[in-house]
Write an enzyme that holds these catalytic residues in place. Structure first.
Site, PDB file in Angstrom:
ATOM      1  N   GLY A  14       8.088  20.186  -8.219  1.00 32.83           N
ATOM      2  CA  GLY A  14       7.302  19.137  -8.730  1.00 32.83           C
ATOM      3  C   GLY A  14       7.054  18.289  -7.831  1.00 32.83           C
ATOM      4  CB  SER A  41      15.506  22.298 -10.946  1.00 30.42           C
ATOM      5  OG  SER A  41      16.881  21.796 -11.331  1.00 30.42           O
ATOM      6  CE  LYS A  80      -2.373   1.848   5.222  1.00 30.94           C
ATOM      7  NZ  LYS A  80      -1.986   3.254   5.273  1.00 30.94           N
ATOM      8  N   PRO A  98      -7.565  -0.794  11.270  1.00 32.39           N
ATOM      9  CG  PRO A  98     -10.018  -1.806  11.459  1.00 32.39           C
ATOM     10  CD  PRO A  98      -8.724  -1.154  12.373  1.00 32.39           C
ATOM     11  CD  GLN A 150     -27.620  -4.795  -0.046  1.00 33.71           C
ATOM     12  OE1 GLN A 150     -28.221  -4.668   1.145  1.00 33.71           O
ATOM     13  NE2 GLN A 150     -27.947  -4.114  -0.889  1.00 33.71           N
ATOM     14  CG  LEU A 335       7.828  17.128   2.638  1.00 31.43           C
ATOM     15  CD1 LEU A 335       9.020  16.423   1.869  1.00 31.43           C
ATOM     16  CD2 LEU A 335       7.183  16.388   3.812  1.00 31.43           C
ATOM     17  CB  ILE A 348      -0.473  11.393  -0.057  1.00 33.14           C
ATOM     18  CG1 ILE A 348       1.080  11.003  -0.643  1.00 33.14           C
ATOM     19  CG2 ILE A 348      -1.190  11.469  -1.256  1.00 33.14           C
ATOM     20  CD1 ILE A 348       1.359   9.693  -1.431  1.00 33.14           C
TER      21      ILE A 348
END
Length: 535
Positions: A14, A41, A80, A98, A150, A335, A348
């Protein structure tokens, strides 16, 4: 649907990766035939410390039809606008990376080339003064641009800080409402086909067997299917990215949240600071060859701004990627597929990108190798491009005050990165092929912020009238500043969205996009339609 169509997709694990995949599949594989099962689990924890994102997460949420204010409320999110880097180029220095763009290109000449020309002629403000997102972040301000806004307000691009555990829970509800079946259980064995080597099923501790046609491995660093079962192999990148440990701890904090992440370089790594609605996310990424675990924990705790809300959590990792993201009938996400430290908040995004590419190349039971090979090529290119960008932060430093930084400053880098650095150092040139995650603005921010200053600028810049260029640049800079000053503070905007702990009953309704400030310039303005990548 036919006899070759995928009937059962089984997601193993999950967490953020598993539930992002489940939510996306419930939306895009909702064909009345394909069944989605997720096995996880409660006994097995998830890493879940990645709380900062980049702008493409907005696209993912919108594709699922998720209301942004609902998402903000359910995940404890804040906005962010980029990342502030402290002490990276040298101690006592800082710069801002940025989202969005630097200024506007003029007559086909890249903005940063014009900036470099002016910088060689006179003292200039930092290039971040020509970024809408950076200028707003410097003042702690934020507003969502309307769809028809704009320039310069439309140049304000954003992402989120959020609680990854809450995001997974939010998406679980979405996925289960979309028909995804969740099975609670610990996987103890994998059954493979004797002929093809494909995974046929996974066996749970209670004896239950879960069969599938396509398996999505979201089991974390271990790679339960992609590695333990399929023996895919791992490509180790620690020669370029020596950090192999992290310690994470949440803290309480008073005051208003900044609309940016902060990454502060330490003696043997760096510390993150990520403001959420309900807490501050903190962590230290470090190289165990230069700093032991106990000393690292003391360093992190010494530099916290608030009281810890939990015990520090230690994580070990090896930077790199699986040699194949898709092997047989197993696709790895998150991962399980690879890991690059979260310096530029890409964890992510790797999940999101893997899901999007899989949907675009979704197989049938015949598993055409052309589709699998294309997926692996695209994921390899993505990982390697991000790797080079992260390595740049370590290589481009003047710091020699610790053995760690001296090692990073003098290390060899991948040939692909060395070429980019050499081209930029010569005349500020950057060649992006269009598929890379980080665009020109990102590379310019880090290179200039960490002292890779071009020796010259592109000759094409001299074709433009110096007086008109200087006037255009000043108009842009002033436009960004005046626009930022007219925006509400980040905290006030959160309050207007009715978000605790900033919520005020009288401002519970989120502002309509049309109510947010927009700005426009005359037709001769240097602001014009721009199709550049915003990251």
């Amino acid at each position: 649907m036919n006899e070759h169509s995928i009937r059962d997709v089984v997601i193993v694990g999950g967490g953020t990766a598993g539930w992002m995949a489940a939510a996306a599949f419930s939306r895009f594989l909702n064909n009345g035939f394909t069944r989605i099962t997720l096995v996880e689990s409660e006994e097995i924890g998830t890493v879940g410390v990645g709380e900062a994102t980049i702008p493409p997460i907005i696209t993912f949420n919108r594709m699922l039809g998720i209301n942004e204010n609902d998402f903000l409320r359910e995940t404890g999110a804040t906005f962010k606008l980029g990342i502030e880097f402290v002490d990276w180029g040298g101690k006592g220095e800082r710069y801002f990376h940025p989202f969005g763009f630097h200024g506007r290109d003029l007559e086909g000449v890249h903005f940063h080339q014009l900036y470099l020309r002016e910088r060689m002629r006179q003292v200039m403000p930092d290039i971040s003064a020509w970024s809408m997102s950076a200028t707003a972040a410097a003042g702690g301000r934020f507003a969502r641009p309307s769809g028809d806004a704009q320039s310069p307000i439309r140049d304000l691009l954003y992402a989120f800080h959020f609680d990854a555990g809450l995001y997974a829970r939010f998406l679980r509800g979405y996925a289960e409402r979309g028909g995804v079946r969740r099975l609670e259980g610990r996987i103890v064995d994998t059954v493979r086909d004797d002929t093809s080597g494909f995974v046929r099923s996974v066996r749970l501790a209670d004896g239950q067997e879960v069969a599938g046609d396509l398996f999505i491995d979201c089991s974390g660093f271990r790679g339960l299917l992609i590695e333990d079962a399929m023996k895919t192999g791992y490509e180790d990148w620690s020669q370029w990215l020596p950090c192999d440990r992290a310690i994470a701890v949440p803290t309480a904090y008073a005051g208003d949240p900044d609309p940016f992440t902060r990454a502060t370089a330490r003696g043997a790594g760096w510390q993150w600071r990520i403001p959420l609605q309900h807490r501050m996310g903190n962590g230290l990424v470090y190289a165990s060859a230069f700093l032991d675990d106990d000393a690292a924990e003391r360093l992190l705790l010494h530099n916290l701004e608030g009281e810890p809300l939990a015990d520090p959590r230690r994580i070990s990792f090896t930077t790199g990627r699986r040699k194949l993201s898709w092997n047989g009938n197993v696709v790895s996400l998150g991962l399980s597929s690879g890991f690059i430290e979260p310096l530029e908040s890409t964890s992510i995004h790797f999940i999101q990108s893997g899901i999007a590419k899989l949907i675009a190349l979704f197989p049938d039971k015949r598993f055409n190798p052309v589709e699998r090979n294309e997926y692996n090529r695209q994921m390899r290119d993505l990982y390697e491009d991000v790797r080079d960008f992260i390595v740049l932060h370590y290589k481009a430093t003047r710091r020699d005050d610790t053995p760690f930084w001296d090692r990073c400053r003098t290390m060899d880098v991948p040939d692909s990165l060395a070429r980019k650095i050499d081209l930029f150092r010569a005349k500020g040139r950057l060649f992006r092929d269009g598929l890379e995650l980080f665009a020109t603005t990102s590379w310019v921010s880090v290179c200039l912020g960490q002292h890779i200053v071009p020796q010259e600028y592109e000759p094409a810049a001299d074709a433009l009238d110096p007086g008109k260029v200087a006037m255009a640049l000043e108009q842009m800079r002033r436009g960004y500043l005046e626009t930022a000053q007219a925006l509400p503070s980040h905290a006030d905007f959160l309050r207007r969205c009715g978000l605790a702990p900033f919520a005020r009953p009288e401002l519970a309704a989120a502002p309509r996009a049309a109510d947010l400030p927009t700005f426009s310039f005359a037709s001769e303005s240097p602001f014009a339609t721009d199709t550049r990548s915003p990251v």
